[in-house]
Write a protein that holds these residues in place. Structure first.
Motif, mmCIF file in Angstrom:
data_model
loop_
_atom_site.group_PDB
_atom_site.id
_atom_site.type_symbol
_atom_site.label_atom_id
_atom_site.label_comp_id
_atom_site.label_asym_id
_atom_site.label_seq_id
_atom_site.Cartn_x
_atom_site.Cartn_y
_atom_site.Cartn_z
ATOM 1 N N LEU A 46 0.806 -1.221 0.000
ATOM 2 C CA LEU A 46 0.000 0.000 0.000
ATOM 3 C C LEU A 46 0.840 1.272 0.000
ATOM 4 N N ALA A 47 2.159 1.131 0.175
ATOM 5 C CA ALA A 47 3.051 2.282 0.081
ATOM 6 C C ALA A 47 3.688 2.388 -1.300
ATOM 7 N N GLY A 48 3.327 1.477 -2.205
ATOM 8 C CA GLY A 48 3.894 1.499 -3.547
ATOM 9 C C GLY A 48 5.221 0.782 -3.667
ATOM 10 N N GLU A 49 5.643 0.072 -2.628
ATOM 11 C CA GLU A 49 6.894 -0.685 -2.692
ATOM 12 C C GLU A 49 6.653 -1.981 -3.469
ATOM 13 N N VAL A 50 7.388 -2.157 -4.565
ATOM 14 C CA VAL A 50 7.209 -3.339 -5.406
ATOM 15 C C VAL A 50 7.711 -4.575 -4.672
ATOM 16 N N VAL A 51 6.867 -5.604 -4.602
ATOM 17 C CA VAL A 51 7.231 -6.831 -3.891
ATOM 18 C C VAL A 51 7.206 -8.053 -4.811
ATOM 19 N N GLY A 52 6.873 -7.863 -6.074
ATOM 20 C CA GLY A 52 6.871 -8.988 -7.004
ATOM 21 C C GLY A 52 6.488 -8.541 -8.403
ATOM 22 N N GLY A 53 6.788 -9.383 -9.375
ATOM 23 C CA GLY A 53 6.429 -9.063 -10.749
ATOM 24 C C GLY A 53 6.898 -10.142 -11.701
ATOM 25 N N HIS A 54 6.284 -10.170 -12.872
ATOM 26 C CA HIS A 54 6.674 -11.158 -13.879
ATOM 27 C C HIS A 54 6.131 -10.717 -15.237
ATOM 28 N N ALA A 55 6.863 -11.021 -16.280
ATOM 29 C CA ALA A 55 6.414 -10.769 -17.646
ATOM 30 C C ALA A 55 6.417 -12.082 -18.407
ATOM 31 N N LYS A 56 5.361 -12.301 -19.195
ATOM 32 C CA LYS A 56 5.245 -13.542 -19.948
ATOM 33 C C LYS A 56 4.999 -13.200 -21.423
ATOM 34 N N PRO A 57 5.867 -13.676 -22.340
ATOM 35 C CA PRO A 57 5.646 -13.398 -23.765
ATOM 36 C C PRO A 57 4.412 -14.131 -24.279
ATOM 37 N N VAL A 58 3.707 -13.491 -25.214
ATOM 38 C CA VAL A 58 2.524 -14.101 -25.821
ATOM 39 C C VAL A 58 2.586 -13.903 -27.336
ATOM 40 N N ASP A 59 1.885 -14.754 -28.042
ATOM 41 C CA ASP A 59 1.800 -14.632 -29.502
ATOM 42 C C ASP A 59 0.817 -13.523 -29.850
ATOM 43 N N GLU A 60 1.193 -12.680 -30.805
ATOM 44 C CA GLU A 60 0.333 -11.543 -31.157
ATOM 45 C C GLU A 60 -0.997 -11.982 -31.767
ATOM 46 N N THR A 61 -1.118 -13.241 -32.197
ATOM 47 C CA THR A 61 -2.363 -13.706 -32.822
ATOM 48 C C THR A 61 -3.352 -14.295 -31.820
ATOM 49 N N LEU A 62 -3.022 -14.315 -30.534
ATOM 50 C CA LEU A 62 -3.926 -14.905 -29.545
ATOM 51 C C LEU A 62 -5.285 -14.221 -29.553
ATOM 52 N N ASP A 63 -6.337 -15.019 -29.388
ATOM 53 C CA ASP A 63 -7.666 -14.421 -29.278
ATOM 54 C C ASP A 63 -7.870 -13.932 -27.845
ATOM 55 N N PRO A 64 -8.926 -13.157 -27.581
ATOM 56 C CA PRO A 64 -9.123 -12.586 -26.236
ATOM 57 C C PRO A 64 -9.153 -13.626 -25.123
ATOM 58 N N GLU A 65 -9.815 -14.767 -25.339
ATOM 59 C CA GLU A 65 -9.902 -15.774 -24.295
ATOM 60 C C GLU A 65 -8.517 -16.273 -23.897
ATOM 61 N N GLU A 66 -7.694 -16.578 -24.900
ATOM 62 C CA GLU A 66 -6.350 -17.081 -24.619
ATOM 63 C C GLU A 66 -5.496 -16.009 -23.947
ATOM 64 N N ARG A 67 -5.615 -14.772 -24.416
ATOM 65 C CA ARG A 67 -4.801 -13.686 -23.858
ATOM 66 C C ARG A 67 -5.179 -13.421 -22.399
#
Length: 386
Positions: free
Chosen positions: A106-127
């Motif tokens: 709640l103070a804005g201190e980052v405690v975690g994160g992750h990025a996952k690559p996706v295919d640009e052709t994914l439909d909304p459900e998959e994304r």
């Protein structure tokens, strides 16, 4: 949120007193009850009652303190601090090529994160499935319960209305017309805010990047179809329908060629028009290919014209350039020179400072703003929820 703030007593007066007290504690430093009385201007009995409710709710903790008034006799001082770990917020970017999640307290201190690559052709459900699994992974690794989330903000390309529906989104299949807010709110028990990615990037750079301390700022998400986010007096300008800053549509006025012709080195439109194809043109230009250099110059001129239109309308102090085009060699100097020619007063121009996390960090800031509006403001809660 009101129950968390007041320990179950939602009366307006108690809520205001609680907000005033939390404001005095928000920097995370432990303070004494006497200091809180002085900082808030409230009576000691009022502060004592408010603190009791905030401790009960988990927002404030009483702490041991080694120093006690320089050794003075009498009742020992009681020390308190704001418990930033009492809740968490999420910032999420749903991008064309990746999904990025940032978790903070709640103070804005980052405690975690992750990025996952996706295919640009994914439909909304998959994304959206990737969004949910990435969020779950971040929470699991950080040891944070989903019930601990107080707000979630999500960034996406396209024109987004106040309710979180993507009115126009051509960057990803099936995105136009998607009620992204409703779809994601099913996954969370806390408020979920949806916002355009360039708008969030502007907010992030103003918070922790190249635009800190600047009031009037334009952030340019420079890509095949550039978009922009604008801050006026430090506040986001969305426009009546959320479409402010969509400068990539200017070529539709018929004044210039489409992007796939601008960057062509063969006389035929680039097909497919994607970042890989553009990257090949830019690489050839760096290697000295004259045709590719001319194509790159055409692209830069288009970018300058698009940005100039927004600069003339808003007269910002600073233009921040982000997106993949920010990596173009020498992008700043052409922008500076051409904006000086086109504009009555040329703004400062700088590259974005936050890199690939800029949208997710802007989303995190919006989620924090939502929480802080409830915790620290002394006005009655907003009826709009945004």
């Amino acid at each position: 949120m009101a129950d968390r703030l007041t320990g179950g007593d939602s009366s307006l007066l108690r809520r205001i007193n609680a907000a005033v007290t939390l404001r005095a504690l928000r920097d995370g430093q432990s303070v004494t009850l006497t200091q809180l009385v002085g900082d808030t201007g409230l009576s000691r009995p009022t502060v004592e009652g408010v603190i009791e409710g905030l401790v009960e709710s988990g927002l404030v903790a009483e702490v041991e303190h080694g120093q006690d008034g320089g050794g003075r006799r009498g009742r020992p001082a009681r020390w308190f601090r704001f418990r930033a770990e009492a809740g968490h917020v999420l910032g999420v970017e749903v991008g064309v090529h990746d999904v990025r999640v940032v978790l903070a307290d709640l103070a804005g201190e980052v405690v975690g994160g992750h990025a996952k690559p996706v295919d640009e052709t994914l439909d909304p459900e998959e994304r959206l499935g990737v969004v949910r699994t990435t969020v779950a992974e971040v929470l699991r690794k950080a040891g944070v319960s989903r019930d601990s989330l107080w707000a979630v903000a999500v960034g996406t390309p396209g024109i987004v209305d106040a309710e979180g529906t993507v009115r126009l989104g051509t960057a990803m299949p099936g995105w136009t017309g998607l009620d992204l807010g409703a779809r994601l709110r099913r996954s969370f028990r806390c408020p979920v805010v949806i916002e355009n990615d360039a708008n969030l990037a502007a907010i992030a750079e103003h918070w922790k990047g190249a635009a800190v301390g600047k009031g009037d700022v334009v952030f340019v998400m420079a890509g095949l179809s550039p978009g922009a986010g604008s801050l006026i007096n430090g506040r986001l300008h969305r426009g009546y329908g959320g479409a402010a800053g969509e400068i990539g549509a200017l070529h539709l006025l018929g004044q210039e060629a489409t992007p796939e012709r601008l960057l062509s080195t063969t006389g035929k439109p680039l097909d497919p028009l994607d970042e890989a194809a553009v990257a090949r043109v830019l690489r050839l230009a760096r290697e000295g290919d004259e045709v590719a250099r001319v194509a790159t110059d055409r692209f830069l001129r288009r970018l300058v014209h698009d940005v100039a239109a927004l600069v003339l309308a808003l007269d910002p102090q600073l233009v921040v350039v982000g997106g993949w085009a920010a990596g173009l060699d020498g992008v700043l100097e052409p922008l500076r020179e051409q904006l000086a020619l086109y504009c009555l007063r040329a703004p400062e121009v700088a590259l974005a400072a936050l890199g690939t996390e800029v949208v997710a960090m802007g989303a995190l800031r919006v989620a924090l703003d939502h929480v802080e509006e409830q915790l620290f403001t002394v006005d009655p809660p907003s009826a709009t929820g945004r």
